[in-house]
Enzyme design. Structure first.
Site, PDB file in Angstrom:
ATOM      1  N   ASP A  46       0.018   4.443   1.096  1.00  0.00           N
ATOM      2  CA  ASP A  46      -0.120   5.430   2.173  1.00  0.00           C
ATOM      3  C   ASP A  46       0.677   5.023   3.401  1.00  0.00           C
ATOM      4  O   ASP A  46       1.091   3.872   3.555  1.00  0.00           O
ATOM      5  CB  ASP A  46      -1.593   5.602   2.545  1.00  0.00           C
ATOM      6  CG  ASP A  46      -2.237   4.311   3.041  1.00  0.00           C
ATOM      7  OD1 ASP A  46      -1.999   3.256   2.433  1.00  0.00           O
ATOM      8  OD2 ASP A  46      -2.976   4.352   4.041  1.00  0.00           O
ATOM      9  N   ASP A  55       6.447   0.971   6.889  1.00  0.00           N
ATOM     10  CA  ASP A  55       5.128   0.352   6.758  1.00  0.00           C
ATOM     11  C   ASP A  55       4.299   1.237   5.832  1.00  0.00           C
ATOM     12  O   ASP A  55       3.819   2.284   6.246  1.00  0.00           O
ATOM     13  CB  ASP A  55       4.475   0.234   8.137  1.00  0.00           C
ATOM     14  CG  ASP A  55       3.026  -0.235   8.090  1.00  0.00           C
ATOM     15  OD1 ASP A  55       2.606  -0.780   7.055  1.00  0.00           O
ATOM     16  OD2 ASP A  55       2.318  -0.030   9.086  1.00  0.00           O
ATOM     17  N   GLU A  87      -4.759   2.124   2.956  1.00  0.00           N
ATOM     18  CA  GLU A  87      -4.812   0.913   3.769  1.00  0.00           C
ATOM     19  C   GLU A  87      -4.942   1.234   5.243  1.00  0.00           C
ATOM     20  O   GLU A  87      -5.629   0.533   5.994  1.00  0.00           O
ATOM     21  CB  GLU A  87      -3.546   0.092   3.517  1.00  0.00           C
ATOM     22  CG  GLU A  87      -3.562  -1.311   4.134  1.00  0.00           C
ATOM     23  CD  GLU A  87      -2.976  -1.371   5.543  1.00  0.00           C
ATOM     24  OE1 GLU A  87      -3.066  -2.439   6.178  1.00  0.00           O
ATOM     25  OE2 GLU A  87      -2.441  -0.350   6.020  1.00  0.00           O
ATOM     26  N   GLU A  88      -4.297   2.311   5.671  1.00  0.00           N
ATOM     27  CA  GLU A  88      -4.182   2.588   7.095  1.00  0.00           C
ATOM     28  C   GLU A  88      -5.452   3.155   7.720  1.00  0.00           C
ATOM     29  O   GLU A  88      -5.639   3.058   8.930  1.00  0.00           O
ATOM     30  CB  GLU A  88      -3.012   3.556   7.349  1.00  0.00           C
ATOM     31  CG  GLU A  88      -1.652   3.034   6.897  1.00  0.00           C
ATOM     32  CD  GLU A  88      -1.122   1.911   7.769  1.00  0.00           C
ATOM     33  OE1 GLU A  88      -1.858   1.436   8.655  1.00  0.00           O
ATOM     34  OE2 GLU A  88       0.024   1.502   7.557  1.00  0.00           O
ATOM     35  N   HIS A 138       3.573   2.811  13.227  1.00  0.00           N
ATOM     36  CA  HIS A 138       2.491   3.715  13.638  1.00  0.00           C
ATOM     37  C   HIS A 138       2.903   4.644  14.774  1.00  0.00           C
ATOM     38  O   HIS A 138       2.044   5.254  15.399  1.00  0.00           O
ATOM     39  CB  HIS A 138       1.212   2.952  14.015  1.00  0.00           C
ATOM     40  CG  HIS A 138       0.640   2.127  12.899  1.00  0.00           C
ATOM     41  ND1 HIS A 138      -0.576   1.481  13.006  1.00  0.00           N
ATOM     42  CD2 HIS A 138       1.089   1.844  11.666  1.00  0.00           C
ATOM     43  CE1 HIS A 138      -0.835   0.829  11.888  1.00  0.00           C
ATOM     44  NE2 HIS A 138       0.171   1.041  11.051  1.00  0.00           N
ATOM     45  N   ASP A 192       3.683  -6.910   3.483  1.00  0.00           N
ATOM     46  CA  ASP A 192       3.280  -6.009   4.567  1.00  0.00           C
ATOM     47  C   ASP A 192       3.364  -6.665   5.940  1.00  0.00           C
ATOM     48  O   ASP A 192       2.636  -6.300   6.857  1.00  0.00           O
ATOM     49  CB  ASP A 192       1.850  -5.505   4.306  1.00  0.00           C
ATOM     50  CG  ASP A 192       1.491  -4.273   5.122  1.00  0.00           C
ATOM     51  OD1 ASP A 192       2.417  -3.643   5.674  1.00  0.00           O
ATOM     52  OD2 ASP A 192       0.298  -3.945   5.216  1.00  0.00           O
ATOM     53  N   HIS A 194       0.833  -1.211   0.000  1.00  0.00           N
ATOM     54  CA  HIS A 194       0.000   0.000   0.000  1.00  0.00           C
ATOM     55  C   HIS A 194       0.859   1.248   0.000  1.00  0.00           C
ATOM     56  O   HIS A 194       1.939   1.299   0.595  1.00  0.00           O
ATOM     57  CB  HIS A 194      -0.996  -0.007   1.165  1.00  0.00           C
ATOM     58  CG  HIS A 194      -0.415  -0.032   2.539  1.00  0.00           C
ATOM     59  ND1 HIS A 194       0.016   1.099   3.194  1.00  0.00           N
ATOM     60  CD2 HIS A 194      -0.205  -1.062   3.403  1.00  0.00           C
ATOM     61  CE1 HIS A 194       0.453   0.778   4.405  1.00  0.00           C
ATOM     62  NE2 HIS A 194       0.343  -0.529   4.567  1.00  0.00           N
TER      63      HIS A 194
END
Length: 488
Positions: A79, A116, A146-147, A459, A170, A77
């Protein structure tokens, strides 16, 4: 962008990561990275398309002598989660990530790194650009958002992809081969409330909870990390009875998929009780910090006088709110009875906003079992509705059921063992939300697998990617591509 990143091995991977990280790409704002990826595919002379929702697909024919292998999809992904430390000045909408090397790790200066899933994207870009890496017919699928909703995976139509095997890049442990993941649902509670004027003889205080590690609300939910929203709520609980405490505003957490690191509240107390109030807060803070001293050594809880606000929450609603947050499940709800050490169901109380007559509480509930996910969502709904809130469930996405008879799994396990002196990989499902479950709804016959390099602290501003692990992972990728099974 630091030259030291571009000098790392494998250069093909790290240079593409550096190129990507120069492009702002927060979730929901992927326009620039979509254009970047389309320009990249076009520059290589490869078929490049953008679908209706913004996913980018780049197709590359098989290299010599690989035409008889099953066609593959390599997917990551575009983003990234945008988190930064409070003392870091950074605009994710306009700036590229500022990276540096520390020992065996690549890090970012005060922000998330974007490994990520940027390392997955960079891997695919390097393969698309190479004229020496062997591979079968290849479709590169770069999804968006995705996030914060997985809307890219949800919007990808069936029939668009021709591949028979999907390699999702991922996963964040280099000894893990992922064969399943959790689904999720957003639980959002809202309520309006009346504000009342601050009475005479009141003093105002700002309470801060900060210095927590934060982290991935799926992969790290079982680690016992502090949740700033729950800790703030502990501080506020019962303080109305003891000190006449009333809340003016609360601002805690940020994104649903990030364990909240910080929370700030502005409250008032009876001026005659301020000395005892501060003493009580210090005592509670000391207890909390002692509880979390191992996992959260940087935790800070500060209480300081501040400007007196004009209005505060009505006391009845305040009591209902604090009790609801106290009662609401946060963390692990149920461990899997079938897969050792796997979190089956969890919740993250990610966001608490109280301001100007409006309450909003945002949660992300995850589970690999749909019925258990619904059970926890119902429990949260009941808790918040008893506090007078309206509750909305949204963004529901399915999990990915493990297939231990996967053909690509049978290929990858012996490759891993051969490359790592007989060490066996950890074949497992994870508690994160991967896109495989969603993609599988429109591509039910596609054989899917997930893997990746070591990434820690995803994150959070502590996100870091291990250099030696990226080298190990890169060799694994190249060997997998060589040994994709033949077409039936």
């Amino acid at each position: 962008m630091s030259a030291e990143i571009r000098a790392l091995e494998p250069k093909a991977l790290w240079n593409k990561f550096a190129d990507l990280n120069a492009v702002p790409r927060p979730s929901k704002k992927e326009e620039r990275v979509i254009k970047f990826m389309k320009d990249f595919g076009s520059r290589l002379g490869l078929e490049t398309i953008e679908d209706e929702v913004g996913n980018v697909i780049i197709r590359k024919p098989a290299t010599a002598d690989m035409e008889n292998r099953k066609p593959i999809v390599m997917q990551s992904h575009l983003d990234m989660v945008h988190q930064k430390n409070n003392d870091t000045t950074f605009d994710f909408d306009t700036q590229g990530i500022d990276m540096f090397v520390e020992g065996d790790w690549v890090k970012a200066k005060g922000t998330t790194l974007g490994a990520d899933n940027g390392l997955g994207v960079a891997t695919i870009m390097a393969i698309l650009e190479s004229d020496t890496i062997a591979h079968p017919d290849l479709e590169a699928l770069f999804t968006i958002d995705e996030e914060t909703g997985m809307t890219g995976a949800k919007g990808l139509k069936g029939g668009l992809l021709k591949g028979e095997i999907l390699l999702n890049l991922d996963t964040e442990e280099d000894d893990e081969i992922g064969v399943g993941c959790a689904g999720g649902v957003d639980v959002t509670a809202t309520r309006n409330y009346n504000e009342v004027n601050v009475g005479a003889g009141s003093s105002a205080f700002k309470i801060e909870v900060k210095g927590l590690q934060g982290g991935h609300s799926g992969m790290q939910i079982h680690e016992g990390l502090g949740n700033a929203n729950k800790l703030m709520n502990r501080l506020l609980y019962r303080a109305y009875d003891a000190f006449g405490l009333q809340v003016s505003e609360i601002d805690g957490g940020s994104l649903r998929n990030a364990i909240p690191r910080e929370s700030v509240a502005v409250v008032i107390v009876d001026t005659n009780k301020t000395t005892q109030f501060v003493k009580d807060m210090d005592q509670k803070a000391s207890v909390i910090k002692k509880e979390f001293k191992t996992m959260e050594p940087e935790l800070e809880i500060n209480v300081a006088e501040t400007t007196l606000p004009e209005r505060v929450m009505e006391s009845d609603v305040q009591e209902q709110l604090i009790k609801a947050i106290y009662a609401a499940c946060n963390g692990v709800y149920r461990m899997s009875p079938d897969i050792p050490d796997l979190v089956e169901t969890s919740n993250n109380i990610a966001r608490v906003i109280v301001k100007d007559g409006f309450i909003k509480i945002g949660c992300l509930t995850r589970s690999s079992v749909e019925s258990s996910k619904a059970d926890l969502a119902n429990a949260l709904t009941s808790t918040f509705e008893m506090a007078g809130c309206d509750v909305e469930l949204s963004g529901d996405y399915p999990g990915w059921a493990p297939n231990m008879d996967s053909d690509i799994l049978k290929v990858m396990v012996p490759i891993y063992e051969r490359l790592n002196n007989g060490e066996k990989p950890h074949v497992a499902a994870c508690h994160a939300g991967l896109e495989c479950g969603i993609l599988g709804t429109n591509y039910p016959d596609m054989d899917m697998i997930s893997f990746g390099p070591n990434i820690k602290g995803a994150h959070s501003p502590d996100e870091r990617a291990q250099i030696s692990s990226a080298q190990k992972y890169w060799k694994f990728v190249l060997e997998i591509l060589k040994e994709i099974p033949k077409r039936n």
